[in-house]
Design a protein around this motif. Structure first.
Motif, PDB file in Angstrom:
ATOM      1  N   SER A 185       0.537 -11.532   1.124  1.00  0.00           N
ATOM      2  CA  SER A 185       1.187 -11.754  -0.177  1.00  0.00           C
ATOM      3  C   SER A 185       0.181 -11.718  -1.325  1.00  0.00           C
ATOM      4  N   THR A 186      -0.887 -10.975  -1.172  1.00  0.00           N
ATOM      5  CA  THR A 186      -1.853 -10.838  -2.274  1.00  0.00           C
ATOM      6  C   THR A 186      -1.995  -9.373  -2.607  1.00  0.00           C
ATOM      7  N   GLU A 187      -2.769  -9.134  -3.680  1.00  0.00           N
ATOM      8  CA  GLU A 187      -2.879  -7.771  -4.186  1.00  0.00           C
ATOM      9  C   GLU A 187      -4.342  -7.434  -4.427  1.00  0.00           C
ATOM     10  N   GLN A 188      -4.722  -6.220  -4.123  1.00  0.00           N
ATOM     11  CA  GLN A 188      -6.057  -5.696  -4.422  1.00  0.00           C
ATOM     12  C   GLN A 188      -5.879  -4.486  -5.341  1.00  0.00           C
ATOM     13  N   GLN A 189      -6.848  -4.330  -6.253  1.00  0.00           N
ATOM     14  CA  GLN A 189      -6.789  -3.217  -7.199  1.00  0.00           C
ATOM     15  C   GLN A 189      -8.020  -2.322  -7.023  1.00  0.00           C
ATOM     16  N   MET A 190      -7.781  -1.037  -7.268  1.00  0.00           N
ATOM     17  CA  MET A 190      -8.882  -0.070  -7.206  1.00  0.00           C
ATOM     18  C   MET A 190      -8.739   0.840  -8.423  1.00  0.00           C
ATOM     19  N   GLN A 214       0.382 -11.226   7.698  1.00  0.00           N
ATOM     20  CA  GLN A 214      -0.915 -11.058   8.370  1.00  0.00           C
ATOM     21  C   GLN A 214      -1.912 -10.430   7.399  1.00  0.00           C
ATOM     22  N   VAL A 215      -3.161 -10.641   7.689  1.00  0.00           N
ATOM     23  CA  VAL A 215      -4.235  -9.979   6.938  1.00  0.00           C
ATOM     24  C   VAL A 215      -4.252  -8.520   7.368  1.00  0.00           C
ATOM     25  N   GLN A 216      -4.176  -7.641   6.386  1.00  0.00           N
ATOM     26  CA  GLN A 216      -4.134  -6.217   6.687  1.00  0.00           C
ATOM     27  C   GLN A 216      -5.474  -5.562   6.315  1.00  0.00           C
ATOM     28  N   TYR A 276      -4.954   1.689  -8.957  1.00  0.00           N
ATOM     29  CA  TYR A 276      -4.072   1.570  -7.789  1.00  0.00           C
ATOM     30  C   TYR A 276      -3.927   0.112  -7.416  1.00  0.00           C
ATOM     31  N   HIS A 277      -2.685  -0.350  -7.202  1.00  0.00           N
ATOM     32  CA  HIS A 277      -2.396  -1.720  -6.784  1.00  0.00           C
ATOM     33  C   HIS A 277      -1.966  -1.669  -5.329  1.00  0.00           C
ATOM     34  N   ILE A 278      -2.592  -2.510  -4.532  1.00  0.00           N
ATOM     35  CA  ILE A 278      -2.283  -2.559  -3.086  1.00  0.00           C
ATOM     36  C   ILE A 278      -1.786  -3.958  -2.776  1.00  0.00           C
ATOM     37  N   GLU A 279      -0.456  -4.083  -2.385  1.00  0.00           N
ATOM     38  CA  GLU A 279       0.131  -5.382  -2.094  1.00  0.00           C
ATOM     39  C   GLU A 279       0.405  -5.468  -0.598  1.00  0.00           C
ATOM     40  N   ASN A 280       0.014  -6.625  -0.015  1.00  0.00           N
ATOM     41  CA  ASN A 280       0.280  -6.890   1.395  1.00  0.00           C
ATOM     42  C   ASN A 280       1.635  -7.616   1.478  1.00  0.00           C
TER      43      ASN A 280
END
Length: 1123
Positions: free
Chosen positions: A1061-1066, A1032-1034, A1024-1028
């Motif tokens: 504007s960054t992405e986290q992966q799970m 703001q920091v979400q 899963y890719h999570i993009e903000n």
């Protein structure tokens, strides 16, 4: 007697009004008195009381009052009503005398002026000499008086003045000369009117009191007289109801008188007076039927009371005056608002008055012998200059016995009346009455009565030797009688008109009426027509015609001298007579032999002539005038021999004309403007008979209608006869010159319907069937003119089919040269039509050429053409539908920014012909393609009717898209053509505008990477890719829901932060437990810092299901060995 003797006296005809005499006013030198007099007399409105005012001097002598008779026992009346009695009470004896005197209440010389005023009142009373006339005093004062009761001095002095003048308080008035003078005058008038009414009431009672002294043996005249007087005094009193009652009683009494020749005129005169008054009052009371009934009764009672036989014309004169007077009363009532009708209007009474005047004229001609001398002394003279009683004879006034006193004097009186009657202008009286009747019948739309009376007026003018007016009236009336086909009446009028024309020596009128009396409408006998025809040809030979038999012999001599002068005049030997307005003795009918002629055919026309006179008629020349005067030279025939230009009685004759039309007149109409025949010659008088158009006269239209009806009724059996049937000949006054019949074959071939925006081809084939070369062949092709205005802007025509024409191409190509065509040669041409809109269109193909030919030896160049039309229906080739879906093929109402979505297009063919889709393309505006290069998925696809083709494109809205909510997407372009068209035919591009999309921004974009399928009990990695997407920091809270179809390893619940504007992966490893389409474990996502974003909205981009394959069998070693 003079005609004026029968006029009603003016005092009888006027409206009786109370007579009030004003004395003491100096209207010449005193400005105040003049202002008072003007207020009484000037600008009197209808609402003011009916009073007749007259300024008289204070010592004016009024008519003396005769001694009152106490007994009528030995009194024998000499007549009914004296001639001066009505005038006496209207203008001489006042009902009230008003003395004006300048006197103020505070005048310092009050006593002296009071005495002077009393003296003047006494003078007035003395001058009235015992009459019952009322006397009143008006004090002219400078000051406005105070209200009654406030000025004690005024009250005392008014009482003293009344005592000294012997006046009652109601007979003293005050007139302040102030700004409100007219208001005071009106109040005075009302008071005067009451005093005058009292006087007339007293007079009526006085006259009525005489009745008890009368007896019916010797006082019959007095019964009539007293009733008449009471009625007249009642009118002065404005009591019209009682006046009408008294007049009716007087009328009954006057007819009870013993009538004989000596008193017949007096009885009729008084009966006429009383009848006039009764009818006038009935009209005034708005009871016109009573007035008409009274008048009819009056006429029935009096019409046989002729009186002296030698003076019978007087009775006719009196009867005429009765009808005339009633007509005038009737007309006056109509002007005041009474409504009349066609069958009951004043015209009938004027007409009857004219009839009695004509009867008077005839009797006067019989009874009044010429040559006798007027007797001397004049028996009609009287000592007083007038009659004492109405209706009596001047030579025996006051005589009431049956036998005349002096037979010789009676004879001389009758002779004097007869001689005076000879001088009466009877025709003038008759014409005036007829003119009044004509005006009334014209007003009430009675045209036949009007025409009948106008004929009588014309005949009366003829008898009065005013031939110009007679001819003018008769000529006017003849038009109506011609139209209505009253032939006997028309013949009688024409005969009178011919007499007038002869006696005036009016050559043109004489010729016209002679020709009409010789025609078919005339009912004269053959010998009369023969005499008239001889006279006509005498005039044509410039000779004097014979006198008409019924003309006045005293006028024939003067007429002959006039004719001699006319014949001697030079320069007046040519006459033109318009025959359209008459029914002449020569009939003319002209016609073109066809309603249309080709330009290479000679135009033929025929002129038919027929004479209706007893003897043959020769003429010199016949010409036909046409609208194009250049053809007139071919339509002339002149006499070259006697027989060729002679018309026999009743035998129709035909003259043929022929000419060749000019090529420039093709498409134009040639009309006959006139036919002209010349009678006579250069040696005598020339008469040109001119018919407008193609002939015919005043009776032709009706005759043609009757002929057509009879032919329909009895069939066409008479067509077999060789003799020409005149009545069935029809006029054809115009013909159309049309182009030569083309000898070419024009064929069209095409494949309908046309498709929108395509280059629709219509193939044209032209083949010549001419015997010689067809030169200068030209083609006009395109949209036929005269259709809907909008079609011209949506239709384009060209000859170039290699490319699609632009919008500047015309809707109609004109005069496209095709060269020359030899006999039998065939030519082909393709014309391309581009139709932008749907619907039917009519296309015209006009092929024109010129060819040399000869007509009756003349060489002409004929322009020929042939038209072909074709109706083409234009339809839409295909329909394009567009929709936006997500990557999961779910319909989208809104598109998220910078997130891929799909564009689905669907092309459904509605063309009856197969379509070749060459390619398609997208022209994007604000969105971009997710693939590097878009390629058409429809290249070279063929669609049959009802088939469809679809495409799918992956698109994305960039993050820098406009901030507006809705943005344009772009256009979808399809290139296509008919499958059956040639390979080099141009492609048509159809552009479809894509719908706008509604944008939305998402704070967090979550998407997953996973295989396309899974297998039972095999590991299934999902990242899963999570993009903000915010600044703001979400903080993101994720929880994975358990699922019966999967086991998984990974964080079941996690809380993490994602920088802007960054992405986290799970990463999760799913372990499928069941085969088939299985629902993936759902992620519950929440954003504490964005409470508006719900978990379903955030996870809508994630896949919901995946297909899980069953677990495959593992081959073991034993099975392999067995195999």
């Amino acid at each position: 007697m003079a005609g004026s003797q029968w006029e009603l006296p003016p005092e009888l005809c006027c409206r009786p009004m109370a007579f009030v005499a004003l004395t003491g006013l100096d209207v010449v030198y005193n400005a105040v008195h003049r202002a008072i007099w003007d207020a009484f007399c000037a600008n009197r409105r209808a609402d003011r009381v009916p009073i007749s005012f007259k300024v008289l001097p204070g010592d004016h002598e009024y008519p003396k009052c005769r001694t009152k008779r106490t007994s009528y026992e030995w009194y024998i009346p000499k007549g009914i009503v004296k001639t001066g009695w009505m005038n006496k009470h209207l203008n001489l004896v006042p009902g009230l005398v008003v003395l004006f005197y300048e006197l103020d209440w505070d005048d310092p010389q009050w006593k002296e002026k009071q005495s002077e005023c009393a003296t003047k009142v006494e003078i007035v009373r003395t001058s009235l000499q015992g009459r019952n006339t009322k006397v009143a005093v008006v004090l002219i004062q400078k000051k406005t008086p105070l209200p009654p009761g406030e000025d004690l001095v005024a009250s005392e002095r008014a009482s003293a003045l009344c005592s000294s003048c012997d006046l009652s308080g109601k007979s003293l008035f005050v007139l302040p000369h102030t700004d409100h003078l007219v208001g005071y005058i009106i109040r005075l008038e009302n008071a005067f009117y009451e005093h005058a009414q009292t006087y007339y009431y007293t007079e009526i009672r006085r006259v009525k009191s005489h009745k008890e002294f009368l007896n019916k043996t010797t006082h019959q005249l007095l019964f009539v007289r007293h009733q008449f007087k009471m009625a007249f005094l009642s009118e002065l009193k404005q009591d019209t109801q009682n006046a009408l009652k008294y007049y009716r009683a007087a009328y009954s009494l006057v007819h009870e008188l013993r009538a004989h020749e000596t008193n017949m005129l007096e009885i009729k005169t008084m009966a006429g007076f009383i009848n006039y008054k009764i009818c006038r009052l009935c009209f005034q009371h708005n009871t016109p039927l009573d007035a008409i009934a009274q008048f009819r009764k009056h006429i029935d009672l009096c019409k046989k009371k002729i009186g002296c036989a030698e003076l019978a014309f007087e009775h006719s004169a009196w009867m005429s005056k009765q009808f005339q007077s009633f007509g005038e009363l009737f007309d006056e009532a109509i002007k005041l608002g009474l409504t009349a009708i066609q069958t009951q209007n004043p015209g009938f009474y004027y007409q009857q008055a004219a009839c009695y005047s004509q009867e008077r004229k005839q009797m006067a001609q019989q009874l009044c012998q010429a040559g006798t001398t007027y007797p001397s002394p004049d028996p009609l003279d009287t000592q007083s200059g007038g009659l004492d009683f109405y209706g009596q004879r001047p030579w025996r006034q006051g005589h009431q016995s049956i036998d005349p006193t002096d037979p010789e004097k009676e004879k001389l009186g009758i002779l004097a009346l007869q001689i005076k009657e000879r001088d009466v202008p009877h025709s003038e009286l008759i014409i005036a009455l007829l003119s009044n009747a004509v005006a009334q019948f014209k007003k009430y739309k009675c045209p036949r009565m009007k025409s009948h009376l106008m004929v009588q007026m014309g005949e009366e003018y003829y008898h009065a030797k005013d031939y110009t007016k007679a001819l003018k009236l008769l000529d006017y009336v003849m038009c109506d009688y011609r139209t209505e086909r009253w032939w006997p009446l028309l013949t009688a009028i024409l005969t009178t008109a011919l007499h007038c024309a002869y006696l005036m020596a009016s050559v043109k009128d004489y010729v016209i009426y002679c020709m009409e009396l010789l025609g078919r409408a005339s009912t004269l006998k053959e010998e009369q027509k023969s005499r008239i025809e001889k006279n006509l040809f005498k005039v044509l030979m410039n000779d004097i015609p014979e006198a008409e038999s019924e003309c006045d012999q005293s006028s024939v001599g003067a007429a002959r001298s006039l004719w001699t002068d006319r014949m001697a005049l030079s320069g007046s030997n040519e006459l033109t007579v318009e025959m359209q307005d008459y029914i002449p003795f020569i009939q003319c009918k002209a016609r073109f032999q066809s309603p249309s002629f080709h330009v290479d055919q000679p135009i033929q026309l025929q002129v038919f002539l027929r004479a209706d006179c007893p003897h043959p008629v020769s003429f010199s020349k016949l010409t036909v005038s046409l609208s194009n005067q250049e053809y007139n030279q071919w339509c002339v025939v002149e006499s070259s021999g006697q027989d060729s230009m002679t018309l026999l009685p009743g035998k129709p004759r035909c003259y043929n004309f022929s000419f060749v039309a000019k090529t420039e007149d093709v498409g134009k109409k040639v009309e006959m403007t006139g036919v002209e025949m010349m009678l006579g010659g250069d040696s005598g008088r020339c008469v040109f008979l001119s018919w407008r158009g193609a002939g015919g006269d005043a009776a032709s239209t009706q005759e043609a209608l009757q002929a057509s009806r009879s032919s329909r009724r009895w069939g066409r059996g008479n067509e077999a006869r060789q003799e020409l049937d005149w009545d069935t000949l029809t006029l054809q006054h115009s013909t159309m010159i049309i182009s030569r019949v083309p000898r070419i074959c024009v064929q069209l071939s095409h494949q309908p319907p046309a498709l929108t925006n395509e280059m629709f081809c219509i193939s044209l084939t032209v083949q010549s069937q001419e015997d010689i070369v067809a030169k200068d062949v030209k083609l006009t092709a395109g949209l036929k003119p005269g259709q809907e205005a909008g079609l011209g802007q949506t239709t384009h025509v060209t000859l170039d089919g290699s490319s699609v024409c632009d919008d500047n191409a015309p809707a109609l190509l004109t005069d496209v040269p095709l060269g020359d065509l030899t006999p039998g040669e065939k030519l082909e041409k393709c014309v391309y039509m581009k139709c932008v809109s749907t619907g039917p269109r009519i296309f015209l193909f006009h092929v024109a050429y010129s060819i040399d030919t000869a007509v009756e030896g003349r060489h002409i160049v004929c322009n020929c053409h042939k038209d072909e039309t074709v109706t083409v229906e234009t339809v839409v080739p295909f329909e394009v539908s567009v929709k936006f879906v997500s990557t999961k093929f779910e319909p989208l109402e809104q598109v998220a920014v910078d997130i891929p979505f799909l564009l689905m297009t669907d092309i459904l063919s509605s063309s009856p012909w197969p379509l070749l889709l060459s390619s398609s393309s997208l022209q994007l505006l604000t969105v971009t393609s997710s693939t590097p290069q878009l390629q058409s998925q429809l290249q070279q696809v063929v669609l049959q009717t009802g088939e469809s083709a679809s495409e799918c494109f992956c698109l994305r809205c960039p993050a820098d898209t406009s901030s507006s909510n809705t943005v344009a997407t772009g256009q979808y372009v399809v290139s296509w053509r008919r499958k059956c068209s040639s390979a080099d035919s141009p492609l048509i591009q159809t552009t479809v505008t894509l719908p706008h999309v509604i944008l939305e921004s998402v704070p967090l974009y979550i998407y997953a990477d996973l295989p396309s399928f899974g297998r039972v009990r095999d590991s299934l990695p999902v990242r899963y890719h999570i993009e903000n997407r915010t600044a703001q920091v979400q903080e993101v809270e994720i929880a994975v829901d358990p699922s019966d179809a999967f086991m998984f390893s990974g964080l079941k619940q996690v809380r993490l932060r994602v920088l802007p504007s960054t992405e986290q992966q799970m990463l999760y490893n799913y372990y499928p437990l069941m085969a088939g389409y299985q629902t993936l474990p759902q992620l519950n996502i929440s954003l504490p810092r964005c409470p508006t974003s719900s978990s379903p909205a955030l996870r809508r981009f994630l896949p919901q299901r995946i297909f899980v394959k069953p677990q495959g069998r593992q081959p073991d070693d034993a099975s392999i060995a067995a195999a």
